[in-house]
Design a protein around this motif. Structure first.
Motif: not given
Length: 415
Positions: A28-30, A212-215, A237-246, A253-261
């Motif tokens: 993956e790109v890191y 990830k730009t889809v997300a 499955g790369p598109l699903l991974k893109g949604l997960y990553q995005g 970026s929200l730095k919120s506690v308990g954030a989910t996807i």
């Protein structure tokens, strides 16, 4: 920016690697920099409404290397009519319409980035194994860039997809067998004969990263409100991974506690569903599928020789608390008709599969009736016209323009 193995965490400088040298794991790109939500890079105003508005979050380091046909920035349609087909559904239903990408599918996001990196690395020729959509995309972007391209596709690929690929001037090799056979040959050409491999499994990390730009776009279109479910057609499955990553990056970026996807729903065709098989049997490892047989050519991927892609996708589905589900060809055909006749979206079988899955899940009480749902419509209907041609239609032939009585009967106009 580095490449990082998802298995052993080994890192590599940004070069053209297709798997981890140490363990053969997926790369993956890191990014070492922090993700910035809603960062809109205005380096080129002409691309401000495309996925390249997020160029600072993508892997192409020099903007002069970007090969773009204005991919991304696709519309999100609110469902006014189809949601009424879901008895008791009171939530929000949306269709993310990837059919309006330049060559008619979401693959343009991946290929635009992958071929831009090929140019950045100095490649003069590229190869792509494809069931049709990625091949059309690779051929178009290669034409735009002037890079030589070879497309390897199964002999069973719909003729409309082959005609589209040929129109861009690509060299096409129709390979006997299924997609995995095309994949094997493309891998050989890239490893031994100087081709950059653009195949759209998890093989090319730079291309996969762009999905990830889809997300990002969904987050912007929904004004920061997160979907409860996103339904995604899945081959490797790369598109699903893109949604997960995005969405993971957006949460960070929200730095919120308990954030989910969102709960990610991986949709496969019943005639080729290796990931669903593993999910339903509580397995952690995905096994290759034998005897693929489905009209949904875009997700007819048996994963032979790269089963690890399916295993990774399965892991992400479970981590998102989603499910993997298969749909029959008949269910897909019905979804194709419903999309076009109720929502005005003309989709190929693969693109309509999420809608088929939504209906199935809702009837099983696996979708909350008050939830926010997004279906990714990934490919245009012109990709496989043969399926539509075989469906019942409302066409009538008028032999005599003066026979208005016949016209009135057809149109149910009272006398």
């Amino acid at each position: 920016m580095k490449l990082k193995c998802i298995n052993c965490a080994e890192t590599y400088p940004p070069e053209m690697l297709y798997s981890c040298i140490k363990c053969d794991g997926i790369l993956e790109v890191y990014y070492e920099k922090d993700f910035v939500k809603n960062d809109s890079n205005s380096f080129n105003a002409n691309l401000s409404n495309t996925m390249w508005r997020y160029s600072s979050q993508l892997s192409v380091e020099h903007h002069d290397n970007i090969i773009s046909l204005h991919e991304g920035g696709t519309p999100l349609h609110f469902s006014d009519r189809y949601k009424k087909e879901l008895d008791g559904f009171q939530g929000e239903l949306y269709f993310k319409d990837e059919t309006v990408n330049p060559t008619g599918s979401f693959k343009d996001r991946l290929i635009s980035t992958a071929i831009s990196k090929a140019k950045e690395f100095g490649y003069e020729k590229v190869v792509c194994a494809s069931s049709g959509n990625a091949g059309a995309s690779a051929a178009a972007y290669a034409a735009k860039s002037g890079i030589e391209v070879v497309i390897l596709a199964p002999q069973s690929t719909p003729k409309e997809k082959i005609v589209q690929i040929l129109s861009y001037g690509a060299t096409v090799l129709l390979v006997k067998g299924h997609y995995s056979d095309s994949y094997k040959l493309a891998k050989d050409l890239s490893e031994n004969y100087g081709f950059c491999n653009l195949s759209t499994t998890f093989l090319n990390p730079y291309g996969t990263d762009a999905l990830k730009t889809v997300a990002y776009e969904l987050d912007n279109q929904l004004k920061g409100e997160m979907p409860d479910y996103v339904l995604i057609p899945v081959g490797a499955g790369p598109l699903l991974k893109g949604l997960y990553q995005g969405y993971s990056e957006l949460n960070k970026s929200l730095k919120s506690v308990g954030a989910t996807i969102p709960k990610l729903i991986g949709v496969q065709a019943e005639g080729c569903s290796p990931i669903v098989s593993a999910f339903e049997s509580d397995q952690e490892i995905v096994s290759a599928w034998e005897g693929s047989n489905t009209i949904a050519s875009g997700i007819s991927d048996p994963l032979i020789g790269y089963e690890k892609d399916g295993t990774y996708t399965l892991k992400l589905i479970r981590e998102s608390k989603g499910v993997a589900i298969s749909v029959t060809d008949e269910e897909i055909k019905k979804a194709m008709q419903d999309l076009s006749q109720l929502e005005g979206i003309f989709a190929e079988p693969t693109g309509a599969a999420p809608l088929a899955a939504l209906k199935k899940l809702y009837e099983k009480n696996m979708i909350d009736p008050n939830s926010r749902v997004v279906c990714l419509i990934t490919g245009h209907g012109f990709k496989d016209m043969n399926i539509y041609q075989k469906m019942d239609n409302n066409i009538h032939y008028i032999d005599n323009v003066n026979d208005i009585d016949s016209v009135r009967r057809i149109l149910n106009i009272p006398t």
